[in-house]
Design a protein around this motif. Structure first.
Motif, PDB file in Angstrom:
ATOM      1  N   ALA A  84      87.536 -15.928 -76.921  1.00  0.00           N
ATOM      2  CA  ALA A  84      87.358 -17.259 -76.376  1.00  0.00           C
ATOM      3  C   ALA A  84      86.965 -18.271 -77.445  1.00  0.00           C
ATOM      4  N   GLN A  85      85.873 -18.043 -78.129  1.00  0.00           N
ATOM      5  CA  GLN A  85      85.426 -18.979 -79.160  1.00  0.00           C
ATOM      6  C   GLN A  85      84.767 -18.203 -80.263  1.00  0.00           C
ATOM      7  N   PRO A  86      85.304 -18.268 -81.481  1.00  0.00           N
ATOM      8  CA  PRO A  86      84.668 -17.542 -82.585  1.00  0.00           C
ATOM      9  C   PRO A  86      83.228 -17.993 -82.777  1.00  0.00           C
ATOM     10  N   GLN A  87      82.362 -17.035 -82.972  1.00  0.00           N
ATOM     11  CA  GLN A  87      80.954 -17.344 -83.206  1.00  0.00           C
ATOM     12  C   GLN A  87      80.797 -18.003 -84.563  1.00  0.00           C
ATOM     13  N   ARG A  88      80.090 -19.127 -84.579  1.00  0.00           N
ATOM     14  CA  ARG A  88      79.939 -19.873 -85.829  1.00  0.00           C
ATOM     15  C   ARG A  88      78.930 -19.210 -86.771  1.00  0.00           C
ATOM     16  N   THR A  89      78.040 -18.424 -86.204  1.00  0.00           N
ATOM     17  CA  THR A  89      77.003 -17.821 -87.038  1.00  0.00           C
ATOM     18  C   THR A  89      77.595 -16.767 -87.936  1.00  0.00           C
ATOM     19  N   SER A  90      77.520 -16.969 -89.237  1.00  0.00           N
ATOM     20  CA  SER A  90      78.008 -15.975 -90.180  1.00  0.00           C
ATOM     21  C   SER A  90      76.919 -14.952 -90.425  1.00  0.00           C
ATOM     22  N   GLN A  91      77.309 -13.829 -91.008  1.00  0.00           N
ATOM     23  CA  GLN A  91      76.319 -12.808 -91.297  1.00  0.00           C
ATOM     24  C   GLN A  91      75.377 -13.253 -92.415  1.00  0.00           C
ATOM     25  N   ALA A  92      75.843 -14.145 -93.277  1.00  0.00           N
ATOM     26  CA  ALA A  92      74.948 -14.684 -94.303  1.00  0.00           C
ATOM     27  C   ALA A  92      73.862 -15.542 -93.666  1.00  0.00           C
ATOM     28  N   VAL A  93      74.226 -16.334 -92.665  1.00  0.00           N
ATOM     29  CA  VAL A  93      73.245 -17.150 -91.953  1.00  0.00           C
ATOM     30  C   VAL A  93      72.272 -16.249 -91.207  1.00  0.00           C
ATOM     31  N   LEU A 140      83.299   1.729 -84.402  1.00  0.00           N
ATOM     32  CA  LEU A 140      84.580   1.177 -84.871  1.00  0.00           C
ATOM     33  C   LEU A 140      85.115   0.159 -83.883  1.00  0.00           C
ATOM     34  N   TYR A 141      85.126   0.538 -82.625  1.00  0.00           N
ATOM     35  CA  TYR A 141      85.666  -0.366 -81.615  1.00  0.00           C
ATOM     36  C   TYR A 141      84.773  -1.594 -81.461  1.00  0.00           C
ATOM     37  N   GLY A 142      83.457  -1.376 -81.415  1.00  0.00           N
ATOM     38  CA  GLY A 142      82.550  -2.504 -81.266  1.00  0.00           C
ATOM     39  C   GLY A 142      82.664  -3.479 -82.426  1.00  0.00           C
ATOM     40  N   LEU A 143      82.764  -2.948 -83.653  1.00  0.00           N
ATOM     41  CA  LEU A 143      82.884  -3.819 -84.825  1.00  0.00           C
ATOM     42  C   LEU A 143      84.212  -4.560 -84.810  1.00  0.00           C
ATOM     43  N   ALA A 144      85.257  -3.901 -84.343  1.00  0.00           N
ATOM     44  CA  ALA A 144      86.553  -4.576 -84.219  1.00  0.00           C
ATOM     45  C   ALA A 144      86.456  -5.759 -83.266  1.00  0.00           C
ATOM     46  N   ARG A 182      86.983  -9.609 -84.376  1.00  0.00           N
ATOM     47  CA  ARG A 182      88.035 -10.413 -83.743  1.00  0.00           C
ATOM     48  C   ARG A 182      87.443 -11.721 -83.214  1.00  0.00           C
ATOM     49  N   ALA A 183      86.255 -11.651 -82.632  1.00  0.00           N
ATOM     50  CA  ALA A 183      85.603 -12.848 -82.126  1.00  0.00           C
ATOM     51  C   ALA A 183      85.213 -13.795 -83.254  1.00  0.00           C
ATOM     52  N   LEU A 184      84.944 -13.240 -84.438  1.00  0.00           N
ATOM     53  CA  LEU A 184      84.573 -14.051 -85.591  1.00  0.00           C
ATOM     54  C   LEU A 184      85.790 -14.560 -86.363  1.00  0.00           C
ATOM     55  N   GLY A 185      86.978 -14.216 -85.903  1.00  0.00           N
ATOM     56  CA  GLY A 185      88.191 -14.650 -86.578  1.00  0.00           C
ATOM     57  C   GLY A 185      88.573 -13.806 -87.776  1.00  0.00           C
ATOM     58  N   ARG A 186      87.959 -12.640 -87.936  1.00  0.00           N
ATOM     59  CA  ARG A 186      88.266 -11.754 -89.067  1.00  0.00           C
ATOM     60  C   ARG A 186      89.313 -10.736 -88.599  1.00  0.00           C
ATOM     61  N   ASN A 187      90.522 -11.244 -88.361  1.00  0.00           N
ATOM     62  CA  ASN A 187      91.536 -10.460 -87.657  1.00  0.00           C
ATOM     63  C   ASN A 187      92.074  -9.280 -88.453  1.00  0.00           C
ATOM     64  N   LEU A 188      92.205  -9.421 -89.762  1.00  0.00           N
ATOM     65  CA  LEU A 188      92.726  -8.308 -90.544  1.00  0.00           C
ATOM     66  C   LEU A 188      91.774  -7.119 -90.513  1.00  0.00           C
ATOM     67  N   GLU A 189      90.488  -7.422 -90.646  1.00  0.00           N
ATOM     68  CA  GLU A 189      89.498  -6.343 -90.585  1.00  0.00           C
ATOM     69  C   GLU A 189      89.437  -5.749 -89.185  1.00  0.00           C
ATOM     70  N   ALA A 190      89.551  -6.607 -88.173  1.00  0.00           N
ATOM     71  CA  ALA A 190      89.542  -6.112 -86.800  1.00  0.00           C
ATOM     72  C   ALA A 190      90.727  -5.183 -86.563  1.00  0.00           C
ATOM     73  N   ARG A 191      91.898  -5.575 -87.052  1.00  0.00           N
ATOM     74  CA  ARG A 191      93.089  -4.737 -86.857  1.00  0.00           C
ATOM     75  C   ARG A 191      92.905  -3.358 -87.481  1.00  0.00           C
ATOM     76  N   ASP A 192      92.358  -3.322 -88.678  1.00  0.00           N
ATOM     77  CA  ASP A 192      92.133  -2.036 -89.341  1.00  0.00           C
ATOM     78  C   ASP A 192      91.189  -1.157 -88.530  1.00  0.00           C
ATOM     79  N   TYR A 220      78.039 -12.584 -82.095  1.00  0.00           N
ATOM     80  CA  TYR A 220      78.988 -11.668 -82.720  1.00  0.00           C
ATOM     81  C   TYR A 220      78.575 -11.237 -84.129  1.00  0.00           C
ATOM     82  N   ALA A 221      77.956 -12.129 -84.886  1.00  0.00           N
ATOM     83  CA  ALA A 221      77.505 -11.737 -86.219  1.00  0.00           C
ATOM     84  C   ALA A 221      76.415 -10.678 -86.122  1.00  0.00           C
ATOM     85  N   GLU A 222      75.495 -10.864 -85.173  1.00  0.00           N
ATOM     86  CA  GLU A 222      74.437  -9.884 -84.972  1.00  0.00           C
ATOM     87  C   GLU A 222      75.015  -8.545 -84.520  1.00  0.00           C
TER      88      GLU A 222
END
Length: 292
Positions: free
Chosen positions: A52-61, A245-249, A253-263, A224-226
């Protein structure tokens, strides 16, 4: 005795120079109860469409936020809670210099000098700041002197905090908190689940299933970052597990990191781990395909 220096990002870092209380962050790890079972990957929570909406909070934040939390708790001398906050920071950003440095401080306060030395060495490798490197080296020298004094204590030989025998009462408290958190998730009460699962992890900081469950609670809250940080650490604890694996995917995906999610979806679809769910294997294949 405490001395203050500055990190590259302008955040003050307190340098450990003795055995008195200083900024600490680290968890006392402990053994996972063998009978504990996670509620399953993030989809058990059914929080709604993840895309729905990528979480803006990055893991660095997230890391920076948890470091601030840890600093505040340290000022209140709530060392165990502060340790857990700093640990969250490292899980979110393993290359974060301040997080690594403060982990070393915490471990030194707790008497785990060998582990503290490892963290200060890591912080030194990760920074170009000469002052931080010198501070780390000063601390390492003092920690080695303390090691020599302690001889063959569990701390001196580098065992992680809490890795030895855990009191049955502590383990029972952790199990009750974990099971309560799972119950909250089944009722889609994600905020209470987050609170009780965090309590479980403070009691048993190597309880992998509680990290997985807390990831599900965070997914339910769209944090999602948490969630990603929890699933990542669960994978460090149990690299062959399928549920993280599934949870991290889902989190990626919610964070917009689609390549990593696909893997990760593909890895889940190929997994033969005992916790893999057949219906999610097919779903993972489909989601991986859609991300191509």
């Amino acid at each position: 005795m405490v001395r203050t220096r500055r990190f590259q990002l302008g955040v003050s870092a307190v340098v450990w120079l003795g055995t008195m209380a200083v900024p600490a962050w680290a968890q006392p790890p402990s053994a996972q109860p063998p009978a504990a079972r996670a509620p399953g990957p993030a989809t058990d929570t059914k929080p709604g469409p993840v895309e729905a909406q990528p979480q803006r909070t990055s893991q660095a934040v997230l890391a920076a936020t948890r470091i601030r939390d840890g600093d505040a708790l340290m000022r209140e001398r709530r060392y165990r809670e502060a340790a857990f906050a700093f640990l969250d920071a490292e899980h979110a950003a393993p290359d974060h210099v301040e997080a690594r440095f403060k982990l070393g401080n915490a471990l030194a306060v707790l008497g785990y000098y060998a582990r503290a030395i490892e963290e200060w060495e890591a912080a030194s490798r990760l920074t170009q700041d000469a002052a931080i490197r010198q501070s780390a080296q000063d601390n390492i020298t003092r920690a080695r002197a303390k090691q020599a004094e302690l001889g063959a204590s569990p701390q001196a030989v580098g065992q992680p905090p809490g890795s030895g025998p855990v009191a049955d009462t502590t383990r029972a408290q952790a199990r009750r908190a974990y099971e309560q958190g799972v119950q909250h998730i089944s009722q889609r009460a994600y905020a209470p689940a987050l609170q009780t699962l965090t309590q479980a992890l403070q009691q048993e900081p190597l309880l992998t299933v509680a990290y997985i469950a807390r990831g599900s609670a965070n997914i339910g809250l769209r944090r999602y970052a948490e969630a990603a940080a929890d699933y990542q650490f669960a994978l460090k604890l149990e690299p062959d597990a399928a549920s993280p694996l599934y949870g991290l995917a889902e989190a990626y995906r919610a964070l917009g990191r689609n390549l990593e999610a696909r893997d990760l979806y593909e890895r889940y679809s190929r997994s033969t781990a005992p916790d893999v769910r057949p219906e999610l294997k097919e779903e993972s294949r489909q989601k991986a395909e859609r991300l191509r």
